[in-house]
Write a protein that holds these residues in place. Structure first.
Motif, PDB file in Angstrom:
ATOM      1  N   GLY A 181      55.554  25.413  40.705  1.00  0.00           N
ATOM      2  CA  GLY A 181      54.784  26.662  40.694  1.00  0.00           C
ATOM      3  C   GLY A 181      53.330  26.420  40.359  1.00  0.00           C
ATOM      4  N   VAL A 182      52.487  27.368  40.755  1.00  0.00           N
ATOM      5  CA  VAL A 182      51.051  27.262  40.474  1.00  0.00           C
ATOM      6  C   VAL A 182      50.821  27.356  38.965  1.00  0.00           C
ATOM      7  CG1 VAL A 182      48.779  28.249  40.911  1.00  0.00           C
ATOM      8  CG2 VAL A 182      50.529  28.337  42.683  1.00  0.00           C
ATOM      9  N   MET A 183      49.976  26.490  38.441  1.00  0.00           N
ATOM     10  CA  MET A 183      49.656  26.524  37.014  1.00  0.00           C
ATOM     11  C   MET A 183      49.048  27.865  36.636  1.00  0.00           C
ATOM     12  SD  MET A 183      50.465  24.046  34.984  1.00  0.00           S
ATOM     13  CE  MET A 183      49.296  24.330  33.663  1.00  0.00           C
ATOM     14  N   GLU A 184      49.474  28.363  35.490  1.00  0.00           N
ATOM     15  CA  GLU A 184      49.023  29.651  34.957  1.00  0.00           C
ATOM     16  C   GLU A 184      47.564  29.580  34.552  1.00  0.00           C
ATOM     17  OE1 GLU A 184      48.624  33.200  32.506  1.00  0.00           O
ATOM     18  OE2 GLU A 184      50.034  32.688  34.100  1.00  0.00           O
ATOM     19  N   GLY A 185      46.809  30.646  34.808  1.00  0.00           N
ATOM     20  CA  GLY A 185      45.431  30.682  34.353  1.00  0.00           C
ATOM     21  C   GLY A 185      44.686  31.902  34.860  1.00  0.00           C
ATOM     22  N   GLU A 186      43.678  32.288  34.092  1.00  0.00           N
ATOM     23  CA  GLU A 186      42.832  33.420  34.465  1.00  0.00           C
ATOM     24  C   GLU A 186      41.560  32.891  35.119  1.00  0.00           C
ATOM     25  OE1 GLU A 186      41.585  37.646  32.448  1.00  0.00           O
ATOM     26  OE2 GLU A 186      41.400  35.858  31.209  1.00  0.00           O
ATOM     27  N   ALA A 187      41.066  33.623  36.097  1.00  0.00           N
ATOM     28  CA  ALA A 187      39.876  33.191  36.822  1.00  0.00           C
ATOM     29  C   ALA A 187      38.953  34.366  37.100  1.00  0.00           C
ATOM     30  CB  ALA A 187      40.268  32.521  38.143  1.00  0.00           C
ATOM     31  N   ILE A 188      37.676  34.042  37.232  1.00  0.00           N
ATOM     32  CA  ILE A 188      36.698  34.979  37.787  1.00  0.00           C
ATOM     33  C   ILE A 188      36.655  34.708  39.282  1.00  0.00           C
ATOM     34  CG2 ILE A 188      34.280  35.664  37.866  1.00  0.00           C
ATOM     35  CD1 ILE A 188      34.024  34.536  35.022  1.00  0.00           C
ATOM     36  N   SER A 189      36.759  35.763  40.077  1.00  0.00           N
ATOM     37  CA  SER A 189      36.831  35.604  41.522  1.00  0.00           C
ATOM     38  C   SER A 189      35.951  36.617  42.229  1.00  0.00           C
ATOM     39  CB  SER A 189      38.281  35.768  42.005  1.00  0.00           C
ATOM     40  OG  SER A 189      39.145  34.845  41.379  1.00  0.00           O
ATOM     41  N   GLU A 190      35.661  36.319  43.479  1.00  0.00           N
ATOM     42  CA  GLU A 190      34.970  37.260  44.356  1.00  0.00           C
ATOM     43  C   GLU A 190      35.976  37.839  45.335  1.00  0.00           C
ATOM     44  OE1 GLU A 190      31.548  37.359  47.862  1.00  0.00           O
ATOM     45  OE2 GLU A 190      31.715  35.604  46.553  1.00  0.00           O
ATOM     46  N   VAL A 191      35.931  39.148  45.492  1.00  0.00           N
ATOM     47  CA  VAL A 191      36.835  39.801  46.437  1.00  0.00           C
ATOM     48  C   VAL A 191      36.386  39.471  47.862  1.00  0.00           C
ATOM     49  CG1 VAL A 191      37.676  42.022  47.312  1.00  0.00           C
ATOM     50  CG2 VAL A 191      37.399  41.670  44.835  1.00  0.00           C
ATOM     51  N   VAL A 192      37.325  38.926  48.638  1.00  0.00           N
ATOM     52  CA  VAL A 192      37.070  38.589  50.045  1.00  0.00           C
ATOM     53  C   VAL A 192      37.551  39.716  50.957  1.00  0.00           C
ATOM     54  CG1 VAL A 192      37.601  36.956  51.897  1.00  0.00           C
ATOM     55  CG2 VAL A 192      37.232  36.124  49.553  1.00  0.00           C
ATOM     56  N   LYS A 193      38.711  40.258  50.632  1.00  0.00           N
ATOM     57  CA  LYS A 193      39.302  41.335  51.427  1.00  0.00           C
ATOM     58  C   LYS A 193      40.095  42.226  50.481  1.00  0.00           C
ATOM     59  CE  LYS A 193      42.492  42.129  55.322  1.00  0.00           C
ATOM     60  NZ  LYS A 193      43.367  41.463  56.336  1.00  0.00           N
ATOM     61  N   SER A 194      40.043  43.535  50.708  1.00  0.00           N
ATOM     62  CA  SER A 194      40.742  44.446  49.809  1.00  0.00           C
ATOM     63  C   SER A 194      41.526  45.499  50.579  1.00  0.00           C
ATOM     64  CB  SER A 194      39.761  45.151  48.874  1.00  0.00           C
ATOM     65  OG  SER A 194      40.430  46.088  48.050  1.00  0.00           O
ATOM     66  N   ARG A 195      42.756  45.686  50.133  1.00  0.00           N
ATOM     67  CA  ARG A 195      43.562  46.808  50.591  1.00  0.00           C
ATOM     68  C   ARG A 195      43.942  47.673  49.387  1.00  0.00           C
ATOM     69  NH1 ARG A 195      48.118  45.369  54.836  1.00  0.00           N
ATOM     70  NH2 ARG A 195      47.914  47.636  55.047  1.00  0.00           N
ATOM     71  N   HIS A 196      43.041  47.673  48.411  1.00  0.00           N
ATOM     72  CA  HIS A 196      43.205  48.463  47.192  1.00  0.00           C
ATOM     73  C   HIS A 196      41.975  49.345  47.053  1.00  0.00           C
ATOM     74  CE1 HIS A 196      43.570  49.456  42.911  1.00  0.00           C
ATOM     75  NE2 HIS A 196      44.813  49.012  42.945  1.00  0.00           N
TER      76      HIS A 196
END
Length: 338
Positions: free
Chosen positions: A68-83
């Motif tokens: 599984g992907v290692m757990e962690g919090e990140a700052i990200s830029e939204v690329v695409k949103s359906r929210h």
């Protein structure tokens, strides 16, 4: 579909993690469903709690599965949103893991708010570490003017905030850190009243000299030898928020000495409050209060912080392993993308 990279748990470590416990994979990012947001990671936070997630021992949170992907919090830029709450270009933070890109439900994201401070502070001074310090001190430690507050790992993102908040409360702040450089930072840049090097052969006597009136609040981040030095100095009715035990996370120190009899005897004799906590217990009701109170102080420089930033997602395992032995200086972040 977007080609992306992620770091997964290849195997569970026995003791200190090694590079063979991690694996970097390329994968195709799935399309976002209704309510989902596709993000590109900018900065990844590395924190000691992640060592616990690598183990399948019973804990307050589920372990990362092997593969599984290692757990962690990140700052990200939204690329695409359906929210409805997010649009492309928004800067958000969320638990997207050690991954260059992710698709995540928008309800699990929070727009980055830093009151004018750099966005990286939303993973440190104005993120989980800063909030951990604020909540543990406010709701458990409750320092009073003229009391002595001691904190382990004082140069780190939690400990550095604890000491500065203690000073703002009118208390005396005593930091415990490892090495001359970190001790100088705690004393000269953070403004602690005193600092003690836990690597010194005279640690116990140095700590006693730095706390002539004993310790009223001890914010525990380390355990092991540091706890041995603190325990005899705890005053009657002292409060001990237990945030972390990084010295024991790799198994080292956990079985070399039975500390329970001395600890329990002191707790009883001195009427001491010892309260373990996880910051999520307080986050829902109090994170916005924390951000409103501390955000402007960080932005104006009234509260100081230090960041340790490494470049490239592939460097995350190496940086994480070093962090568990005190190899970082300040809040450890991985710069994933521009």
């Amino acid at each position: 579909m977007t080609s992306a990279r992620r770091i997964v748990l290849a195997s569970r470590p026995a003791g200190q993690p090694g590079s063979d416990n991690f694996r970097t994979e390329a994968f195709e990012l799935p399309e976002a469903g209704e309510g989902d947001v596709t993000v590109k990671a900018l900065y990844l936070s590395l924190d000691p709690y992640m060592r616990g997630r690598m183990s399948d021992a019973k804990s307050y949170a589920a372990p990362v599965p092997v593969g599984g992907v290692m757990e962690g919090e990140a700052i990200s830029e939204v690329v695409k949103s359906r929210h409805n709450d997010f649009s492309p270009g928004d800067i958000v933070r969320g638990r997207t893991g050690w991954s260059s890109h992710a698709v995540i439900n928008g309800d699990q994201l929070r727009r980055v708010e830093t009151h004018g401070a750099p966005i990286t502070t939303s993973l440190g001074a104005l993120g989980m570490p800063g909030f951990t310090a604020w909540a543990g001190l406010k709701f458990i430690g409750q320092p009073k003017p003229s009391e002595t507050v001691a904190v382990a790992a004082a140069s780190g993102p939690v400990g550095s905030m604890v000491g500065q908040l203690a000073k703002l409360a009118g208390a005396r702040a005593v930091g415990i850190a490892g090495g001359k450089e970190k001790c100088a930072f705690v004393k000269n840049e953070l403004g602690f009243d005193a600092v003690v090097d836990h690597r010194s052969e005279n640690f116990e006597s140095d700590l006693k000299a730095a706390c002539p009136d004993g310790i009223d609040v001890y914010f525990e981040n380390v355990g092991d030898r540091v706890w041995d030095g603190v325990l005899p100095l705890l005053n009657q009715f002292a409060r001990v928020p237990v945030c972390g035990l990084v010295a024991h996370y790799n198994g080292a120190g956990a079985g070399d000495k039975d500390r329970l009899p001395a600890t329990m005897s002191t707790i009883l004799r001195q009427s001491i409050l010892v309260r373990g906590f996880i910051q999520i217990e307080f986050a829902k009701d109090h994170f916005d209060e924390f951000l409103a109170e501390i955000g402007p102080r960080v932005a104006t420089g009234d509260i100081h912080y230090r960041e340790d930033i490494v470049e490239g997602l592939e460097k995350a395992p190496e940086a994480f392993i070093a962090m568990l032995s005190g190899g970082n200086f300040g809040k450890l972040l991985v710069k994933v993308a521009e």
